[in-house]
Design a protein around this motif. Structure first.
Motif, PDB file in Angstrom:
ATOM      1  N   ARG A  42       0.826  -1.199   0.000  1.00 54.42           N
ATOM      2  CA  ARG A  42       0.000   0.000   0.000  1.00 54.42           C
ATOM      3  C   ARG A  42       0.862   1.251   0.000  1.00 54.42           C
ATOM      4  NH1 ARG A  42      -3.884  -0.915   4.955  1.00 54.42           N
ATOM      5  NH2 ARG A  42      -1.921  -1.626   5.799  1.00 54.42           N
ATOM      6  N   ASN A  43       0.379   2.235  -0.689  1.00 53.07           N
ATOM      7  CA  ASN A  43       1.035   3.533  -0.614  1.00 53.07           C
ATOM      8  C   ASN A  43       0.466   4.288   0.568  1.00 53.07           C
ATOM      9  OD1 ASN A  43       2.726   3.230  -2.738  1.00 53.07           O
ATOM     10  ND2 ASN A  43       1.405   4.262  -4.213  1.00 53.07           N
ATOM     11  N   LEU A  44       1.342   4.709   1.428  1.00 52.82           N
ATOM     12  CA  LEU A  44       0.889   5.461   2.583  1.00 52.82           C
ATOM     13  C   LEU A  44       0.527   6.872   2.136  1.00 52.82           C
ATOM     14  CD1 LEU A  44       0.518   5.191   5.613  1.00 52.82           C
ATOM     15  CD2 LEU A  44       2.827   6.051   5.895  1.00 52.82           C
ATOM     16  N   LYS A  45      -0.729   7.193   2.313  1.00 53.80           N
ATOM     17  CA  LYS A  45      -1.172   8.508   1.880  1.00 53.80           C
ATOM     18  C   LYS A  45      -1.249   9.446   3.079  1.00 53.80           C
ATOM     19  CE  LYS A  45      -2.018   8.685  -2.570  1.00 53.80           C
ATOM     20  NZ  LYS A  45      -3.277   8.307  -3.226  1.00 53.80           N
ATOM     21  N   LEU A  46      -0.440  10.478   3.007  1.00 55.14           N
ATOM     22  CA  LEU A  46      -0.465  11.470   4.067  1.00 55.14           C
ATOM     23  C   LEU A  46      -0.699  12.838   3.450  1.00 55.14           C
ATOM     24  CD1 LEU A  46       2.461  10.283   6.320  1.00 55.14           C
ATOM     25  CD2 LEU A  46       0.035  10.125   6.759  1.00 55.14           C
ATOM     26  N   LYS A  47      -0.963  13.776   4.313  1.00 54.23           N
ATOM     27  CA  LYS A  47      -1.214  15.129   3.816  1.00 54.23           C
ATOM     28  C   LYS A  47      -0.002  16.005   4.055  1.00 54.23           C
ATOM     29  CE  LYS A  47      -6.194  15.130   4.301  1.00 54.23           C
ATOM     30  NZ  LYS A  47      -7.293  15.495   5.187  1.00 54.23           N
ATOM     31  N   CYS A  48       0.258  16.830   3.089  1.00 49.77           N
ATOM     32  CA  CYS A  48       1.335  17.788   3.231  1.00 49.77           C
ATOM     33  C   CYS A  48       1.012  18.717   4.402  1.00 49.77           C
ATOM     34  CB  CYS A  48       1.466  18.595   1.940  1.00 49.77           C
ATOM     35  SG  CYS A  48       2.594  19.985   2.080  1.00 49.77           S
ATOM     36  N   PRO A  49       1.935  18.854   5.344  1.00 51.36           N
ATOM     37  CA  PRO A  49       1.656  19.681   6.518  1.00 51.36           C
ATOM     38  C   PRO A  49       1.512  21.160   6.177  1.00 51.36           C
ATOM     39  CG  PRO A  49       3.914  18.852   6.559  1.00 51.36           C
ATOM     40  CD  PRO A  49       3.241  18.204   5.400  1.00 51.36           C
ATOM     41  N   ILE A  50       1.915  21.530   4.990  1.00 53.51           N
ATOM     42  CA  ILE A  50       1.846  22.938   4.625  1.00 53.51           C
ATOM     43  C   ILE A  50       0.553  23.264   3.909  1.00 53.51           C
ATOM     44  CG2 ILE A  50       2.987  24.791   3.349  1.00 53.51           C
ATOM     45  CD1 ILE A  50       4.500  23.718   5.805  1.00 53.51           C
ATOM     46  N   CYS A  51       0.276  22.539   2.830  1.00 50.86           N
ATOM     47  CA  CYS A  51      -0.881  22.891   2.009  1.00 50.86           C
ATOM     48  C   CYS A  51      -1.977  21.844   2.081  1.00 50.86           C
ATOM     49  CB  CYS A  51      -0.449  23.109   0.561  1.00 50.86           C
ATOM     50  SG  CYS A  51       0.128  21.609  -0.229  1.00 50.86           S
ATOM     51  N   LYS A  52      -1.752  20.786   2.873  1.00 50.31           N
ATOM     52  CA  LYS A  52      -2.761  19.750   3.112  1.00 50.31           C
ATOM     53  C   LYS A  52      -3.106  18.960   1.865  1.00 50.31           C
ATOM     54  CE  LYS A  52      -3.005  21.535   7.181  1.00 50.31           C
ATOM     55  NZ  LYS A  52      -2.116  21.011   8.211  1.00 50.31           N
ATOM     56  N   PHE A  71       8.580  13.861   0.318  1.00 51.30           N
ATOM     57  CA  PHE A  71       7.812  13.437   1.480  1.00 51.30           C
ATOM     58  C   PHE A  71       8.477  13.916   2.768  1.00 51.30           C
ATOM     59  CE2 PHE A  71       6.721  10.345   4.721  1.00 51.30           C
ATOM     60  CZ  PHE A  71       5.351  10.313   4.605  1.00 51.30           C
ATOM     61  N   PRO A  72       7.754  14.373   3.775  1.00 48.57           N
ATOM     62  CA  PRO A  72       6.289  14.397   3.859  1.00 48.57           C
ATOM     63  C   PRO A  72       5.641  15.625   3.235  1.00 48.57           C
ATOM     64  CG  PRO A  72       7.226  15.138   5.923  1.00 48.57           C
ATOM     65  CD  PRO A  72       8.372  14.840   5.004  1.00 48.57           C
ATOM     66  N   PHE A  73       6.390  16.337   2.440  1.00 51.22           N
ATOM     67  CA  PHE A  73       5.800  17.506   1.797  1.00 51.22           C
ATOM     68  C   PHE A  73       5.465  17.171   0.354  1.00 51.22           C
ATOM     69  CE2 PHE A  73       8.850  18.873   5.006  1.00 51.22           C
ATOM     70  CZ  PHE A  73       7.982  19.496   5.874  1.00 51.22           C
ATOM     71  N   CYS A  74       4.541  17.917  -0.216  1.00 52.48           N
ATOM     72  CA  CYS A  74       4.096  17.602  -1.561  1.00 52.48           C
ATOM     73  C   CYS A  74       5.097  18.091  -2.590  1.00 52.48           C
ATOM     74  CB  CYS A  74       2.728  18.229  -1.819  1.00 52.48           C
ATOM     75  SG  CYS A  74       2.789  20.023  -1.919  1.00 52.48           S
ATOM     76  N   SER A  75       5.915  19.047  -2.203  1.00 53.03           N
ATOM     77  CA  SER A  75       6.860  19.608  -3.153  1.00 53.03           C
ATOM     78  C   SER A  75       7.999  20.272  -2.387  1.00 53.03           C
ATOM     79  CB  SER A  75       6.169  20.644  -4.033  1.00 53.03           C
ATOM     80  OG  SER A  75       5.726  21.706  -3.228  1.00 53.03           O
ATOM     81  N   GLU A  76       9.034  20.591  -3.122  1.00 54.99           N
ATOM     82  CA  GLU A  76      10.157  21.247  -2.470  1.00 54.99           C
ATOM     83  C   GLU A  76       9.736  22.612  -1.935  1.00 54.99           C
ATOM     84  OE1 GLU A  76      13.517  21.803  -4.951  1.00 54.99           O
ATOM     85  OE2 GLU A  76      14.817  22.361  -3.291  1.00 54.99           O
ATOM     86  N   ARG A  77       8.795  23.220  -2.622  1.00 49.86           N
ATOM     87  CA  ARG A  77       8.328  24.531  -2.191  1.00 49.86           C
ATOM     88  C   ARG A  77       7.780  24.463  -0.764  1.00 49.86           C
ATOM     89  NH1 ARG A  77       3.760  28.062  -2.526  1.00 49.86           N
ATOM     90  NH2 ARG A  77       2.497  26.195  -2.610  1.00 49.86           N
ATOM     91  N   CYS A  78       6.939  23.466  -0.527  1.00 55.29           N
ATOM     92  CA  CYS A  78       6.355  23.338   0.803  1.00 55.29           C
ATOM     93  C   CYS A  78       7.421  22.980   1.828  1.00 55.29           C
ATOM     94  CB  CYS A  78       5.248  22.291   0.780  1.00 55.29           C
ATOM     95  SG  CYS A  78       3.719  22.915   0.068  1.00 55.29           S
TER      96      CYS A  78
END
Ligand SMILES: [Zn+2]
Length: 69
Positions: free
Chosen positions: A5-15, A25-32
């Motif tokens: 399974r792919n662990l699906k989490l939310k980006c702590p910055i933009c959700k 990970f755990p951010f959606c992008s380097e920007r976050c």
């Protein structure tokens, strides 16, 4: 039945949902990731230390350094 399974989490910055296998990970992008870094640097994240709840034992920390010798 043991499907990986792919662990699906939310980006702590933009959700936004983030894949745990993502490079940022755990951010959606380097920007976050950088935004989060900036938060730490600017002190937005404050470590919750219950300074008010401590009893007088903490006074030892503020003593003169010479006394520890
Ligand atoms: Zn994000």
């Amino acid at each position: 039945m043991a499907r990986k399974r792919n662990l699906k989490l939310k980006c702590p910055i933009c959700k936004k949902p983030v894949n745990s296998q993502d490079a940022d990970f755990p951010f959606c992008s380097e920007r976050c990731r950088l935004i989060d870094l900036g938060k730490w640097a600017s002190g937005a994240y404050v470590i919750s230390s219950p300074l008010q709840d401590t009893d007088d034992g903490i006074e030892d920390l503020s003593r003169d350094p010479d006394e520890n010798f």
